[in-house]
Design an enzyme around this catalytic site. Structure first.
Site, PDB file in Angstrom:
ATOM      1  N   SER A  89      -9.366   1.035   5.668  1.00  0.00           N
ATOM      2  CA  SER A  89      -8.353   0.074   6.091  1.00  0.00           C
ATOM      3  C   SER A  89      -7.739   0.464   7.422  1.00  0.00           C
ATOM      4  CB  SER A  89      -7.255   0.035   5.024  1.00  0.00           C
ATOM      5  OG  SER A  89      -6.081  -0.549   5.539  1.00  0.00           O
ATOM      6  N   ALA A  90      -7.279  -0.517   8.145  1.00  0.00           N
ATOM      7  CA  ALA A  90      -6.567  -0.271   9.409  1.00  0.00           C
ATOM      8  C   ALA A  90      -5.293   0.518   9.164  1.00  0.00           C
ATOM      9  CB  ALA A  90      -6.226  -1.609  10.060  1.00  0.00           C
ATOM     10  N   ASP A 149     -14.233   1.471 -15.764  1.00  0.00           N
ATOM     11  CA  ASP A 149     -13.072   1.944 -15.012  1.00  0.00           C
ATOM     12  C   ASP A 149     -13.504   3.215 -14.294  1.00  0.00           C
ATOM     13  OD1 ASP A 149      -9.575   2.098 -15.671  1.00  0.00           O
ATOM     14  OD2 ASP A 149     -10.733   3.187 -14.160  1.00  0.00           O
ATOM     15  N   ASP A 195       5.717  -1.513   7.554  1.00  0.00           N
ATOM     16  CA  ASP A 195       5.108  -2.384   8.569  1.00  0.00           C
ATOM     17  C   ASP A 195       5.115  -1.710   9.936  1.00  0.00           C
ATOM     18  OD1 ASP A 195       4.280  -4.537   7.115  1.00  0.00           O
ATOM     19  OD2 ASP A 195       6.111  -5.687   7.354  1.00  0.00           O
ATOM     20  N   PHE A 206      -9.373  -4.876   8.972  1.00  0.00           N
ATOM     21  CA  PHE A 206      -8.105  -5.369   9.485  1.00  0.00           C
ATOM     22  C   PHE A 206      -7.640  -6.442   8.493  1.00  0.00           C
ATOM     23  CE2 PHE A 206      -7.040  -2.976  13.264  1.00  0.00           C
ATOM     24  CZ  PHE A 206      -8.103  -2.092  13.248  1.00  0.00           C
ATOM     25  N   LYS A 227      -6.614   6.302   1.658  1.00  0.00           N
ATOM     26  CA  LYS A 227      -7.744   5.829   2.460  1.00  0.00           C
ATOM     27  C   LYS A 227      -8.251   6.948   3.383  1.00  0.00           C
ATOM     28  CE  LYS A 227      -8.240   1.804   0.759  1.00  0.00           C
ATOM     29  NZ  LYS A 227      -9.512   1.416   0.103  1.00  0.00           N
ATOM     30  N   TYR A 261      -0.683   4.820  -0.113  1.00  0.00           N
ATOM     31  CA  TYR A 261      -1.892   3.970  -0.029  1.00  0.00           C
ATOM     32  C   TYR A 261      -2.718   4.362   1.201  1.00  0.00           C
ATOM     33  CZ  TYR A 261      -4.813   0.151   1.416  1.00  0.00           C
ATOM     34  OH  TYR A 261      -5.894  -0.588   1.857  1.00  0.00           O
ATOM     35  N   LYS A 276      -3.946  -1.561  -3.504  1.00  0.00           N
ATOM     36  CA  LYS A 276      -3.755  -1.635  -2.048  1.00  0.00           C
ATOM     37  C   LYS A 276      -2.384  -2.109  -1.601  1.00  0.00           C
ATOM     38  CE  LYS A 276      -4.395  -6.271  -1.310  1.00  0.00           C
ATOM     39  NZ  LYS A 276      -3.084  -6.489  -0.723  1.00  0.00           N
TER      40      LYS A 276
HETATM   41  C1  WQD Z   1       0.943  -9.383   7.464  1.00  0.00           C
HETATM   42  C2  WQD Z   1       2.203  -9.610   8.267  1.00  0.00           C
HETATM   43  C3  WQD Z   1       4.199  -8.725   7.274  1.00  0.00           C
HETATM   44  C4  WQD Z   1       4.354 -11.389   3.855  1.00  0.00           C
HETATM   45  C5  WQD Z   1      -2.609  -5.850   4.534  1.00  0.00           C
HETATM   46  C6  WQD Z   1      -2.831  -5.153   3.217  1.00  0.00           C
HETATM   47  C7  WQD Z   1      -3.179  -3.721   3.471  1.00  0.00           C
HETATM   48  C8  WQD Z   1      -4.363  -3.638   4.409  1.00  0.00           C
HETATM   49  C9  WQD Z   1      -4.058  -4.374   5.708  1.00  0.00           C
HETATM   50  C10 WQD Z   1      -6.396  -3.536   3.123  1.00  0.00           C
HETATM   51  C11 WQD Z   1       3.114  -8.388   8.253  1.00  0.00           C
HETATM   52  C12 WQD Z   1       4.266 -10.249   7.386  1.00  0.00           C
HETATM   53  C13 WQD Z   1       3.945 -10.784   5.020  1.00  0.00           C
HETATM   54  C14 WQD Z   1       5.581 -12.094   3.839  1.00  0.00           C
HETATM   55  C15 WQD Z   1       5.909 -11.560   6.146  1.00  0.00           C
HETATM   56  N1  WQD Z   1      -5.503  -4.229   3.800  1.00  0.00           N
HETATM   57  N2  WQD Z   1       4.708 -10.884   6.148  1.00  0.00           N
HETATM   58  N3  WQD Z   1       6.311 -12.162   5.000  1.00  0.00           N
HETATM   59  O1  WQD Z   1       0.818  -5.778   5.816  1.00  0.00           O
HETATM   60  O2  WQD Z   1      -0.960  -6.168   7.523  1.00  0.00           O
HETATM   61  O3  WQD Z   1      -1.499  -5.312   5.191  1.00  0.00           O
HETATM   62  O4  WQD Z   1      -3.745  -5.731   5.341  1.00  0.00           O
HETATM   63  O5  WQD Z   1      -6.601  -2.387   3.139  1.00  0.00           O
HETATM   64  O6  WQD Z   1      -3.511  -3.149   2.236  1.00  0.00           O
HETATM   65  O7  WQD Z   1      -1.632  -5.227   2.508  1.00  0.00           O
HETATM   66  O8  WQD Z   1      -0.785  -7.717   5.606  1.00  0.00           O
HETATM   67  O9  WQD Z   1      -0.421 -10.029   4.863  1.00  0.00           O
HETATM   68  O10 WQD Z   1       1.002  -8.186   3.834  1.00  0.00           O
HETATM   69  O11 WQD Z   1       1.365  -8.874   6.196  1.00  0.00           O
HETATM   70  O12 WQD Z   1       6.614 -11.623   7.192  1.00  0.00           O
HETATM   71  O13 WQD Z   1       6.035 -12.660   2.790  1.00  0.00           O
HETATM   72  O14 WQD Z   1       2.957 -10.669   7.663  1.00  0.00           O
HETATM   73  O15 WQD Z   1       5.455  -8.155   7.629  1.00  0.00           O
HETATM   74  O16 WQD Z   1       3.691  -8.259   9.518  1.00  0.00           O
HETATM   75  P1  WQD Z   1      -0.540  -6.209   6.118  1.00  0.00           P
HETATM   76  P2  WQD Z   1       0.292  -8.742   5.014  1.00  0.00           P
END
Ligand code: WQD
Length: 366
Positions: A141-142, A72, A323, A195, A169, A165, A101
């Site tokens: 992360s983006a 850990d 978002d 991304f 980063k 989060y 994350k």
């Molecule tokens: C994508 C899109 C949601 C689920 C992820 C990781 C984050 C970072 C970037 C690592 C969004 C939409 C999602 C659902 C939906 N990665 N959605 N209904 O939010 O871009 O972030 O990638 O560092 O840590 O979480 O990805 O797949 O959660 O969402 O409408 O049930 O899909 O609103 O627009 P996100 P995601």
């Protein structure tokens, strides 16, 4: 290399595959298995063994075996044990993927995120330095771009974070950058701003295996289509300033993302030219890993419908906290300086995810 949450484990196992594919690196995996199955590592090693040539040397065969260590990163003594096993200078570099994350969760338990993502990174760097292991590739992360002012997003974009989060980063990128500035003759570091990774290794042996209902879109669609989750999907908002009103993201195949780590690790070698035009003495840079092509939620749902033949049912609901409308990368810097190219297309991502999902409907614990 370490992973302490499901997505990093998915990324982690694919990064190990990419390293073993070259047979130039011997991988030590460090994981606390808080949220991951050791079975993923067994499968990655199996892929590497299966890919060995008939005339494989002993060194080649050894590169297919993973030294899987349980530790850990929030416990200094556990990190030290890993490095002591190899002694000073015994470990060439670190790819640090371990992090919690979940954007929403981080707003509920910020201290857990700061301890696991930031304190653990400091302990890792301190111990690595003590053992003369001074090369690091960091999984960023983006999310560090917050709501970016321009799309596509170049690395020069100011950093801002809307969640603990995202702040972890930015903090870790800053810590590594400051370390490389303080010790330019010793430390070299690259941050990779992920991304949205999707898909799985085409063998169907490794993939995303979130515990419980997946939070991310791609794995959730896979789980619904295979019947592991009810056929209900909430689309978080369709009133964004995007072509169809739903959020746009830059989805890239997890294998492309993984191979980007190999290029980054190679770029930390003494003969690398990646720092030649650095603006300071610090041997530190950050790169986007994306395709430079944005796709909306509805486009992803349609692509997965096509790949799986499954008729998804979804309901448009309110926006999800944290978002942003669009996170699409400008990938040109990584392409130019690392030789990175996300080449797999959306249909391949969906096909490989579906192959993994149908072969492993219950993840690694089938
Ligand atoms: C994508 C899109 C949601 C689920 C992820 C990781 C984050 C970072 C970037 C690592 C969004 C939409 C999602 C659902 C939906 N990665 N959605 N209904 O939010 O871009 O972030 O990638 O560092 O840590 O979480 O990805 O797949 O959660 O969402 O409408 O049930 O899909 O609103 O627009 P996100 P995601």
């Amino acid at each position: 290399m370490s992973a302490q949450d499901e997505q990093p484990l998915k990324v982690c196992s694919h990064v190990i595959f990419a390293l073993q594919e070259t047979r130039r690196y011997k991988v030590i995996s460090v994981d606390n298995h808080h949220n991951s199955s050791p079975k993923a590592l067994e499968r990655v090693a199996q892929i590497a063994r299966d890919n060995l040539p008939a005339n494989a040397s002993e060194k080649d065969k050894d590169s297919a075996e993973i030294d899987a260590q349980t530790a850990d990163l929030t416990k200094r003594d556990e990190i030290k044990k890993v490095f002591e096993k190899y002694g000073k200078g015994g470990i060439w570099g670190v790819i640090h993927i371990a992090a919690y994350k979940a954007v929403g969760e981080s707003t509920e338990i910020p201290l857990t995120y700061y301890e696991n993502n930031v304190s653990a990174t400091v302990y890792l760097l301190q111990t690595a330095s003590e053992f003369d292991c001074t090369r690091i590739v960091y999984s960023s992360s983006a999310t560090v771009y917050g709501t970016p002012p321009t799309i596509p997003i170049p690395e020069t974009t100011r950093l801002e974070a809307h969640s603990p989060y995202g702040k972890t980063k930015i903090m870790c990128e800053t810590i590594i950058s400051d370390l490389c500035s303080a010790e330019p003759k010793r430390w070299r570091g690259l941050s990779l701003r992920y991304f949205n990774p999707g898909g799985a290794h085409p063998s169907g042996l490794i993939g995303e295996a979130p515990i419980g209902r997946p939070g991310n879109l791609f794995p959730l669609l896979g789980a619904i289509a295979v019947g592991a989750q009810p056929n209900t999907l909430k689309v978080f908002g369709n009133d964004y300033p995007t072509p169809d009103g739903t959020c746009v993201r830059d989805y890239l195949h997890v294998l492309d993302l993984a191979r980007g780590h190999l290029l980054a690790l190679d770029a930390l070698a003494p003969e690398s030219k990646v720092f030649d035009n650095a603006t300071s003495d610090a041997r530190y840079k950050a790169y986007n890993l994306g395709k430079g092509k944005g796709l909306s939620v509805l486009q992803i749902i349609e692509a997965m419908r096509k790949a799986t033949g499954f008729e998804f049912k979804y309901e448009i609901v309110g926006r999800r906290r944290g978002d942003v409308p669009d996170l699409t990368a400008d990938p040109t810097l990584a392409e130019k300086e690392l030789g990175f190219k996300a080449k797999e297309d959306l249909d391949t991502m969906c096909r490989d995810l579906w192959n993994w999902q149908t072969k492993n409907p219950k993840g690694y614990d089938a």
